[in-house]
Write a protein that holds these residues in place. Structure first.
Motif, PDB file in Angstrom:
ATOM      1  N   ASP A  26      16.080  46.678  51.891  1.00 52.12           N
ATOM      2  CA  ASP A  26      14.893  45.906  51.819  1.00 52.12           C
ATOM      3  C   ASP A  26      15.092  45.095  53.193  1.00 52.12           C
ATOM      4  O   ASP A  26      15.573  43.742  52.934  1.00 52.12           O
ATOM      5  CB  ASP A  26      15.128  44.737  50.874  1.00 52.12           C
ATOM      6  N   VAL A  27      14.750  45.687  54.394  1.00 52.75           N
ATOM      7  CA  VAL A  27      14.879  44.841  55.566  1.00 52.75           C
ATOM      8  C   VAL A  27      14.173  43.735  55.746  1.00 52.75           C
ATOM      9  O   VAL A  27      14.264  42.626  56.098  1.00 52.75           O
ATOM     10  CB  VAL A  27      14.755  45.725  56.880  1.00 52.75           C
ATOM     11  N   ARG A  28      12.818  44.075  55.079  1.00 51.42           N
ATOM     12  CA  ARG A  28      11.775  42.894  55.162  1.00 51.42           C
ATOM     13  C   ARG A  28      12.126  41.563  54.500  1.00 51.42           C
ATOM     14  O   ARG A  28      11.665  40.497  54.495  1.00 51.42           O
ATOM     15  CB  ARG A  28      10.379  43.416  54.751  1.00 51.42           C
ATOM     16  N   GLY A  29      13.057  41.870  53.450  1.00 50.75           N
ATOM     17  CA  GLY A  29      13.594  40.718  52.765  1.00 50.75           C
ATOM     18  C   GLY A  29      14.736  40.002  53.355  1.00 50.75           C
ATOM     19  O   GLY A  29      15.315  38.965  52.875  1.00 50.75           O
ATOM     20  N   LEU A  30      15.379  40.412  54.423  1.00 48.58           N
ATOM     21  CA  LEU A  30      16.367  40.018  55.240  1.00 48.58           C
ATOM     22  C   LEU A  30      16.137  38.636  56.084  1.00 48.58           C
ATOM     23  O   LEU A  30      15.150  38.691  56.971  1.00 48.58           O
ATOM     24  CB  LEU A  30      16.894  40.970  56.480  1.00 48.58           C
ATOM     25  N   LYS A  31      16.701  37.642  55.751  1.00 48.39           N
ATOM     26  CA  LYS A  31      16.367  36.298  56.280  1.00 48.39           C
ATOM     27  C   LYS A  31      16.596  36.203  57.645  1.00 48.39           C
ATOM     28  O   LYS A  31      17.786  36.886  58.255  1.00 48.39           O
ATOM     29  CB  LYS A  31      17.099  35.183  55.547  1.00 48.39           C
ATOM     30  N   PHE A  32      16.149  35.265  58.243  1.00 47.25           N
ATOM     31  CA  PHE A  32      16.175  35.233  59.785  1.00 47.25           C
ATOM     32  C   PHE A  32      17.743  34.919  60.109  1.00 47.25           C
ATOM     33  O   PHE A  32      18.366  35.481  60.983  1.00 47.25           O
ATOM     34  CB  PHE A  32      15.368  34.232  60.528  1.00 47.25           C
ATOM     35  N   LEU A  33      18.367  34.055  59.327  1.00 51.35           N
ATOM     36  CA  LEU A  33      19.580  33.494  59.687  1.00 51.35           C
ATOM     37  C   LEU A  33      20.693  34.416  59.502  1.00 51.35           C
ATOM     38  O   LEU A  33      21.718  34.802  60.159  1.00 51.35           O
ATOM     39  CB  LEU A  33      20.270  32.381  58.495  1.00 51.35           C
ATOM     40  N   ASP A  34      20.346  35.646  58.647  1.00 48.45           N
ATOM     41  CA  ASP A  34      21.256  36.696  58.612  1.00 48.45           C
ATOM     42  C   ASP A  34      21.227  37.732  59.883  1.00 48.45           C
ATOM     43  O   ASP A  34      22.107  38.501  59.863  1.00 48.45           O
ATOM     44  CB  ASP A  34      21.035  37.942  57.234  1.00 48.45           C
ATOM     45  N   ARG A  35      20.005  37.594  60.511  1.00 47.96           N
ATOM     46  CA  ARG A  35      19.980  38.378  61.606  1.00 47.96           C
ATOM     47  C   ARG A  35      20.753  38.420  63.025  1.00 47.96           C
ATOM     48  O   ARG A  35      21.487  39.153  63.494  1.00 47.96           O
ATOM     49  CB  ARG A  35      18.456  38.458  62.007  1.00 47.96           C
ATOM     50  N   PRO A  36      20.866  36.949  63.106  1.00 51.10           N
ATOM     51  CA  PRO A  36      22.115  36.645  64.371  1.00 51.10           C
ATOM     52  C   PRO A  36      23.282  37.247  63.796  1.00 51.10           C
ATOM     53  O   PRO A  36      23.908  37.528  65.034  1.00 51.10           O
ATOM     54  CB  PRO A  36      22.085  35.023  64.417  1.00 51.10           C
ATOM     55  N   VAL A  37      23.702  37.199  62.623  1.00 49.22           N
ATOM     56  CA  VAL A  37      24.812  37.579  62.395  1.00 49.22           C
ATOM     57  C   VAL A  37      25.211  38.955  62.842  1.00 49.22           C
ATOM     58  O   VAL A  37      26.044  39.325  63.415  1.00 49.22           O
ATOM     59  CB  VAL A  37      25.240  37.316  60.849  1.00 49.22           C
ATOM     60  N   ALA A  38      24.068  39.833  62.392  1.00 56.53           N
ATOM     61  CA  ALA A  38      24.125  41.287  62.727  1.00 56.53           C
ATOM     62  C   ALA A  38      24.073  41.532  63.784  1.00 56.53           C
ATOM     63  O   ALA A  38      24.682  42.310  64.766  1.00 56.53           O
ATOM     64  CB  ALA A  38      23.057  41.872  61.764  1.00 56.53           C
ATOM     65  N   ASP A  39      23.097  40.912  64.749  1.00 60.45           N
ATOM     66  CA  ASP A  39      22.647  40.915  66.201  1.00 60.45           C
ATOM     67  C   ASP A  39      24.032  40.546  67.104  1.00 60.45           C
ATOM     68  O   ASP A  39      24.147  41.009  68.093  1.00 60.45           O
ATOM     69  CB  ASP A  39      21.467  40.103  66.678  1.00 60.45           C
ATOM     70  N   SER A  40      24.907  39.595  66.354  1.00 63.14           N
ATOM     71  CA  SER A  40      26.185  39.354  67.449  1.00 63.14           C
ATOM     72  C   SER A  40      26.892  40.499  67.528  1.00 63.14           C
ATOM     73  O   SER A  40      27.994  40.364  68.126  1.00 63.14           O
ATOM     74  CB  SER A  40      26.614  38.075  66.811  1.00 63.14           C
ATOM     75  N   ALA A  81      25.118  47.324  64.386  1.00 58.90           N
ATOM     76  CA  ALA A  81      26.066  48.530  63.876  1.00 58.90           C
ATOM     77  C   ALA A  81      27.343  47.993  63.323  1.00 58.90           C
ATOM     78  O   ALA A  81      27.830  48.823  62.589  1.00 58.90           O
ATOM     79  CB  ALA A  81      25.911  49.880  64.827  1.00 58.90           C
ATOM     80  N   LEU A  82      27.858  47.247  63.902  1.00 55.45           N
ATOM     81  CA  LEU A  82      28.992  46.616  63.723  1.00 55.45           C
ATOM     82  C   LEU A  82      29.116  45.287  63.015  1.00 55.45           C
ATOM     83  O   LEU A  82      30.084  44.526  62.761  1.00 55.45           O
ATOM     84  CB  LEU A  82      29.821  46.308  64.936  1.00 55.45           C
ATOM     85  N   ASN A  83      27.777  45.034  62.210  1.00 54.45           N
ATOM     86  CA  ASN A  83      27.877  44.005  61.288  1.00 54.45           C
ATOM     87  C   ASN A  83      28.879  43.804  60.326  1.00 54.45           C
ATOM     88  O   ASN A  83      29.365  42.608  59.966  1.00 54.45           O
ATOM     89  CB  ASN A  83      26.290  44.150  60.411  1.00 54.45           C
ATOM     90  N   HIS A  84      29.656  44.872  59.792  1.00 54.09           N
ATOM     91  CA  HIS A  84      30.735  44.645  59.111  1.00 54.09           C
ATOM     92  C   HIS A  84      31.852  44.177  59.507  1.00 54.09           C
ATOM     93  O   HIS A  84      32.847  43.490  58.828  1.00 54.09           O
ATOM     94  CB  HIS A  84      31.310  46.165  58.329  1.00 54.09           C
ATOM     95  N   THR A  85      31.991  43.880  60.878  1.00 50.97           N
ATOM     96  CA  THR A  85      33.059  43.150  61.575  1.00 50.97           C
ATOM     97  C   THR A  85      32.607  41.976  61.900  1.00 50.97           C
ATOM     98  O   THR A  85      33.175  41.281  62.973  1.00 50.97           O
ATOM     99  CB  THR A  85      33.517  43.980  62.851  1.00 50.97           C
ATOM    100  N   ALA A  86      31.488  41.281  61.706  1.00 49.71           N
ATOM    101  CA  ALA A  86      30.899  40.165  62.294  1.00 49.71           C
ATOM    102  C   ALA A  86      31.490  38.904  61.460  1.00 49.71           C
ATOM    103  O   ALA A  86      32.439  39.088  60.424  1.00 49.71           O
ATOM    104  CB  ALA A  86      29.527  40.082  61.800  1.00 49.71           C
ATOM    105  N   GLY A  87      31.330  37.850  62.069  1.00 51.75           N
ATOM    106  CA  GLY A  87      31.775  36.524  61.355  1.00 51.75           C
ATOM    107  C   GLY A  87      32.863  35.995  62.275  1.00 51.75           C
ATOM    108  O   GLY A  87      33.757  36.623  62.980  1.00 51.75           O
ATOM    109  N   LEU A  88      32.868  34.707  62.249  1.00 52.96           N
ATOM    110  CA  LEU A  88      33.917  33.948  62.874  1.00 52.96           C
ATOM    111  C   LEU A  88      35.391  34.208  62.214  1.00 52.96           C
ATOM    112  O   LEU A  88      35.356  34.187  60.957  1.00 52.96           O
ATOM    113  CB  LEU A  88      33.437  32.370  62.712  1.00 52.96           C
ATOM    114  N   SER A  89      36.357  34.291  63.030  1.00 55.35           N
ATOM    115  CA  SER A  89      37.759  34.338  62.373  1.00 55.35           C
ATOM    116  C   SER A  89      38.128  33.287  61.191  1.00 55.35           C
ATOM    117  O   SER A  89      37.669  32.330  61.345  1.00 55.35           O
ATOM    118  CB  SER A  89      38.716  34.466  63.553  1.00 55.35           C
TER     119      SER A  89
END
Length: 538
Positions: free
Chosen positions: A361-375, A379-387
Motif C-alpha cells: 500500500d504505497v499510497r498509504g505510506l506517510k511522508f515521514l516514512d519516505r525519508p527513512v527509505a530514501d536515506s 532498496a536498503l530500507n531494512h538497514t535504515a535508521g540511526l545506530s
C-alpha cells in the motif's frame, strides 16, 4: 597572505565555514600571539551526567549480555533477556551506588516508569540491547520507547507541553543538517518540490540553507524573508506576507535565528498562523536547534503543526556535535500527506514503483516514512535508521533534561553565554545588544554601529570608504588573531561579523573585545592624522 581586496576575491564564494579555515591560518600566523577562534559554533560545554549514565549503562549491558553464555570463557555474550531485567538492573545500581551516573540512571528509569507510565522492563530491554548495538534499529524510523521519551522531551521544550503527544511522530537521524538534507531529497523524489518552484528562506540564516535550494538537485527560486535589525531581528509583516504568494511552496526558517540568535516573537508566530490559514498548502520547515536556549520558546510547530516539519538537534544544548543526534517531528495529520494524495495519477504510479519493495500500500505510506527509505536509496530500507547506541544517548539526554525540574542545567548555560557576551562588548567599549528573545549563543557585531559608537559617524564613513568590507575580517585575523565569520555569508545586509559565544571562555571573549577596540583605535589614529585632528577629533 596578502589581505588586499584582490587577494580576497578568490575566497568570495566560499561558505563562511570554509572561509574560516583561511582566517585561522592568518590568525595563527604569529607564534607569540594566541589565536582566538570565535568562528564555528561548537560549544565548549557539555552535559556530563547523561554521559556518565551512558557509560554505566554500558557496563550493565555488557555484564547482562555475558550471563547468557557465561559457561564460555572466550568473552562471548548473548542478547539481553527481558525476564528479570528490572531486578538485575536494580541489583547493579545497588552494587555501584556511589559510582557517578548511577543515581541518574535510577532517576531516569523511575521517570520513565512513574511519570510517563511506560513499562520499565521493556524500556530497559530496549536501551540495554540498544547500547550494545546487537540488533538493527527496529523500527528503522526510531526505537519504540525511545521515540515516546524523546517526543515527550521535544514537545515539552518546543511547545511548552501544550500539544497531545500521540499525534506527533519522530524520525531519529544523524543531526539537524542530515534532517534538512533528507527532507529536501524526499520532497524532490515525491514531486512535492520541482525545479522552478519558489522556496522562501528566513534571513539572516545558517549559510548552507541558502545554498541547498540553489543546487542543481533542486533548482528552486529563493525568496528572502528578511528579519529587521531595527525591530530586534523580527520578521516585519510585509516580509512574512511574501508567504501569501501561492507560488511559494516551502518556507525554511531557523528559530531562534542563526546568527542573530533571536526567537520569533509571539506576534510573529501569530502572523505566520494567520498566513497559514490563507495558505493551507504551505510547507514549513523549522530548525529549532537553539530553542532550548531561549526564554519562553514556542516553535512554529506548536501553532501550525499540520503544515510544519520540525527539525531538532541535540548537538548544541548537550554539547554533542560529535554524536550526530537529531530528529524530524511531524504531525499525524499533515499537509505533506495531503499533497501526496493529491498528486496526479501518473506521478502516483511512478511512486508506486519507487516504494513497491516497502509495502503493498504505497499510497498509504506517510511522508515521514519516505525519508527513512530514501536515506538508504529505498532498496536498503531494512538497514535504515540511526545506530541504536546513538539513540540510547539521545534518550538519556532527553531524560536528563526532563528530570531537571528546576532547569538548573538550562539556566547555568544561559548565564554562561550571557556573561561571555557582556565581557566581549564591555572590553570592546560599546553596549551589548539586548534583543528580546535572544539566546546569546551568537552575536552579530555590527561594524558600522560599533565604530560609530566609539568614534562617531564621520569616522565610520571614512573607515568604510578606506577599507573594503570584504577584507575587514582578514585584517582582523591577521592583526589581532581573532577569527570571526562574515555577516554577509549569512545573508546579513549590514557590514557585520558573527561571533560564536559558545566555544571560548569568558576571559577570551574579553580579549576579543579588547583586540577589536585596539584595532579600531589604530584606524582612528590614522583618520586623525589624515584629517589633522587632535585627540578629541576636533
Amino acid at each position: 597572505m596578502s589581505t588586499t581586496p584582490d587577494a580576497y576575491q578568490k575566497f568570495r564564494h566560499l561558505s563562511p565555514f570554509e572561509l574560516k579555515d583561511e582566517l585561522i591560518k592568518l590568525a595563527s600566523g604569529r607564534a607569540q600571539r594566541a589565536m582566538l577562534d570565535a568562528g564555528r559554533g561548537n560549544p565548549n560545554f557539555l552535559a556530563t551526567l547523561p554521559r556518565q549514565g551512558f557509560f554505566q549503562l554500558g557496563m550493565f549491558a555488557a555484564a547482562d549480555s555475558a550471563l547468557t553464555f557465561s559457561y564460555m570463557a572466550e568473552g562471548v555474550g548473548g542478547v539481553p533477556r527481558r525476564e528479570g531485567i528490572e531486578a538485575r538492573f536494580e541489583a547493579f545500581l545497588a552494587d555501584n551506588q556511589n559510582v557517578p551516573g548511577i543515581s541518574f540512571l535510577r532517576r531516569a528509569v523511575s521517570y520513565v516508569r512513574d511519570q510517563l507510565g511506560l513499562p520499565a522492563d521493556e524500556f530497559l530491554l530496549e536501551i540495554t540491547s540498544g547500547i550494545l548495538g546487537c540488533d538493527y534499529p527496529t523500527p528503522p524510523r526510531m526505537l519504540r520507547y525511545t521515540e515516546k521519551v524523546v517526543r515527550h522531551y521535544l514537545l515539552h521544550e518546543m511547545a511548552g507541553g501544550t500539544m497531545p503527544e500521540s499525534t506527533t511522530n519522530l524520525f531519529a537521524l544523524e543531526g539537524g543538517t542530515a534532517a534538512i538534507s533528507y527532507i529536501f531529497a524526499s520532497l524532490r523524489e515525491n514531486g512535492l518540490i520541482k525545479p522552478g518552484d519558489k522556496a522562501a528562506i528566513g534571513m539572516p540564516v545558517f549559510t548552507p540553507y541558502v545554498e541547498i535550494p540553489e543546487l542543481r538537485d533542486y533548482q528552486l527560486q529563493e525568496v528572502a524573508i528578511n528579519a529587521s535589525p531595527e525591530q530586534g531581528w523580527q520578521y516585519p509583516d510585509e516580509e512574512l506576507d511574501k508567504l501569501l504568494d501561492p507560488s511559494v511552496k516551502i518556507f525554511l526558517v531557523v528559530n531562534p535565528s542563526n546568527p542573530p540568535s533571536v526567537r520569533i516573537s509571539d506576534e510573529g508566530l501569530a502572523r505566520i498562523a494567520e498566513i497559514v490559514k490563507k495558505r493551507p498548502d504551505l510547507i514549513i520547515v523549522t530548525d529549532d536547534v537553539y530553542g532550548t536556549f531561549a526564554d519562553d520558546f514556542r516553535s512554529i510547530y506548536a501553532i501550525c503543526p499540520h503544515n510544519t516539519i520540525l527539525v531538532y538537534s541535540f548537538s548544541k544544548y548537550f554539547g554533542s556535535t560529535g554524536w550526530r543526534l537529531g530528529v524530524i517531528a511531524m504531525h499525524e495529520q499533515n499537509v505533506l500527506d495531503e499533497a501526496l494524495a493529491a498528486l496526479p495519477e501518473a506521478e502516483k504510479v511512478e511512486l508506486d514503483k519507487r516504494y513497491a519493495s516497502l509495502t503493498p500500500d504505497v499510497r498509504g505510506l506517510k511522508f515521514l516514512d519516505r525519508p527513512v527509505a530514501d536515506s538508504r536509496t529505498v532498496a536498503l530500507n531494512h538497514t535504515a535508521g540511526l545506530s541504536t547506541p546513538q539513540q540510547v544517548q539521545m534518550v538519556l539526554f532527553a531524560l536528563f533534561a526532563l528530570i531537571d525540574g528546576r532547569d538548573a542545567y538550562k539556566n547555568a548555560l544561559k548565564r554562561l553565554l550571557h556573561r561571555r557576551e557582556l565581557a566581549l562588548y564591555r572590553d570592546l567599549g560599546v553596549k551589548a545588544p539586548d534583543d528580546a528573545g535572544s539566546t546569546h549563543y551568537y552575536t552579530l557585531i555590527d561594524l558600522v554601529n560599533v565604530v560609530t559608537q566609539l568614534y562617531g559617524t564621520r569616522f565610520a564613513r571614512w573607515l568604510m570608504t578606506r577599507m573594503d568590507y570584504q577584507t575587514i575580517l582578514f585584517r582582523i585575523a591577521e592583526e589581532t588573531g581573532v577569527v570571526l565569520l562574515p555577516g554577509d555569508g549569512f545573508a546579513v545586509k549590514r557590514p557585520s561579523a558573527r561571533a560564536s559565544l559558545a566555544n571560548l571562555n569568558e576571559y577570551q571573549y574579553a580579549a576579543i573585545g579588547a583586540a577589536l577596540r585596539r584595532m579600531a583605535g589604530e584606524y582612528y589614529d590614522r583618520y586623525r592624522q589624515e584629517k589633522g585632528l587632535n585627540s578629541k577629533g576636533e
